[in-house]
Scaffold this active site. Sequence first.
Site, mmCIF file in Angstrom:
data_model
loop_
_atom_site.group_PDB
_atom_site.id
_atom_site.type_symbol
_atom_site.label_atom_id
_atom_site.label_comp_id
_atom_site.label_asym_id
_atom_site.label_seq_id
_atom_site.Cartn_x
_atom_site.Cartn_y
_atom_site.Cartn_z
ATOM 1 N N ASP A 103 -2.147 2.126 4.378
ATOM 2 C CA ASP A 103 -3.404 1.386 4.440
ATOM 3 C C ASP A 103 -4.390 2.063 5.384
ATOM 4 O O ASP A 103 -5.551 2.258 5.061
ATOM 5 C CB ASP A 103 -3.178 -0.083 4.865
ATOM 6 N N ASP A 106 -4.446 4.988 12.140
ATOM 7 C CA ASP A 106 -5.171 4.536 13.326
ATOM 8 C C ASP A 106 -4.845 5.517 14.460
ATOM 9 O O ASP A 106 -5.470 6.562 14.560
ATOM 10 C CB ASP A 106 -4.709 3.096 13.606
ATOM 11 N N LYS A 134 -9.323 5.881 11.036
ATOM 12 C CA LYS A 134 -10.209 5.676 12.192
ATOM 13 C C LYS A 134 -10.155 6.970 12.993
ATOM 14 O O LYS A 134 -9.301 7.107 13.881
ATOM 15 C CB LYS A 134 -9.681 4.529 13.057
ATOM 16 N N PHE A 155 -11.326 -3.391 14.787
ATOM 17 C CA PHE A 155 -10.256 -4.074 14.054
ATOM 18 C C PHE A 155 -10.813 -4.681 12.768
ATOM 19 O O PHE A 155 -11.832 -5.370 12.775
ATOM 20 C CB PHE A 155 -9.636 -5.168 14.919
ATOM 21 N N ASP A 162 -4.082 -7.328 7.712
ATOM 22 C CA ASP A 162 -4.006 -8.713 8.188
ATOM 23 C C ASP A 162 -4.438 -8.877 9.629
ATOM 24 O O ASP A 162 -4.445 -7.932 10.417
ATOM 25 C CB ASP A 162 -2.558 -9.193 8.093
ATOM 26 N N ARG A 168 -4.808 -10.789 4.264
ATOM 27 C CA ARG A 168 -4.371 -9.686 3.396
ATOM 28 C C ARG A 168 -4.900 -9.830 1.972
ATOM 29 O O ARG A 168 -5.048 -8.864 1.247
ATOM 30 C CB ARG A 168 -2.841 -9.629 3.301
HETATM 31 P P1 5GP Z 1 -1.045 3.622 13.862
HETATM 32 O O1 5GP Z 1 0.421 3.801 14.038
HETATM 33 O O2 5GP Z 1 -1.714 4.781 13.121
HETATM 34 O O3 5GP Z 1 -1.737 3.329 15.156
HETATM 35 O O4 5GP Z 1 -1.297 2.297 13.049
HETATM 36 C C1 5GP Z 1 -0.788 2.139 11.835
HETATM 37 C C2 5GP Z 1 -0.740 0.713 11.366
HETATM 38 O O5 5GP Z 1 -1.413 -0.223 12.209
HETATM 39 C C3 5GP Z 1 -1.463 0.656 10.056
HETATM 40 O O6 5GP Z 1 -0.614 1.030 9.008
HETATM 41 C C4 5GP Z 1 -1.893 -0.796 9.994
HETATM 42 O O7 5GP Z 1 -0.889 -1.563 9.408
HETATM 43 C C5 5GP Z 1 -2.106 -1.172 11.440
HETATM 44 N N1 5GP Z 1 -3.548 -1.142 11.775
HETATM 45 C C6 5GP Z 1 -4.256 -0.155 12.369
HETATM 46 N N2 5GP Z 1 -5.558 -0.467 12.525
HETATM 47 C C7 5GP Z 1 -5.689 -1.711 11.999
HETATM 48 C C8 5GP Z 1 -6.824 -2.599 11.840
HETATM 49 O O8 5GP Z 1 -7.979 -2.336 12.182
HETATM 50 N N3 5GP Z 1 -6.553 -3.795 11.243
HETATM 51 C C9 5GP Z 1 -5.309 -4.147 10.818
HETATM 52 N N4 5GP Z 1 -5.189 -5.330 10.250
HETATM 53 N N5 5GP Z 1 -4.233 -3.333 10.952
HETATM 54 C C10 5GP Z 1 -4.424 -2.133 11.528
HETATM 55 MG MG MG Z 2 0.279 0.297 7.479
#
Ligand code: 5GP
Ligand code: MG
Length: 179
Positions: A103, A106, A134, A155, A162, A168
């Site tokens: 999805d 981040d 991002k 966010f 979610d 979602r």
């Molecule tokens: P990372 O490990 O790259 O920091 O984050 C990965 C996971 O964090 C993503 O797959 C997602 O599920 C969740 N995530 C990251 N940013 C957001 C956001 O802005 N909103 C939501 N709902 N989930 C996020």
């Molecule tokens: Mg994810």
Amino acid sequence: MSTIQIKDKKFALSITDAEIQAAVCKVAEAINRDMSGKDPLFLCVLNGAFMFASDLMKNVNVPCQITFIKLSSYEGLYTTGVVKEIIGLNESVVGRTVVVVEDIVDTGITMERILASLKAKGASEIHVATFLQKPDALQRDIQVDYIAMKIPNDFIVGYGLDYDGYGRNLKDIYTVVAD
Ligand code: 5GP
Ligand code: MG
């Protein structure tokens, strides 16, 4: 409606369904070009990627397989940095071309962990398709092959993503409004 309330937070409409669908179709076109003849295994990362994977795969027309893993790192609005594997991978990836379907990338911590695990399990080629990235939040040096859209470091909810399990089902993307 352009502003919604989920639990204690307000969210404002930021990316419409039509914009999402157009961006997803572009990713599918690129994948169709690149994955032809590679018999790829698409690996959808649950829960967040379920809507993206569904729309993407309806537009992918190369012979392929699809499977799912379930991970979790977020609690409320913030990543915990600890990635929990809730449902693991059953299929063998030895010698396979794998396309991870996420999805959002981040910090990149989740993706780094998935890529290391696929490499260790013997995948011969690994690609990443993410609905959102991002760029300002990225903390890991990972290669993301397909990105439908890039967004600021705020966010968001909707289209599979979610807030505490809610939102979602929204077909558009909403960004949290600071209070
Ligand atoms: P990372 O490990 O790259 O920091 O984050 C990965 C996971 O964090 C993503 O797959 C997602 O599920 C969740 N995530 C990251 N940013 C957001 C956001 O802005 N909103 C939501 N709902 N989930 C996020
Ligand atoms: Mg994810």
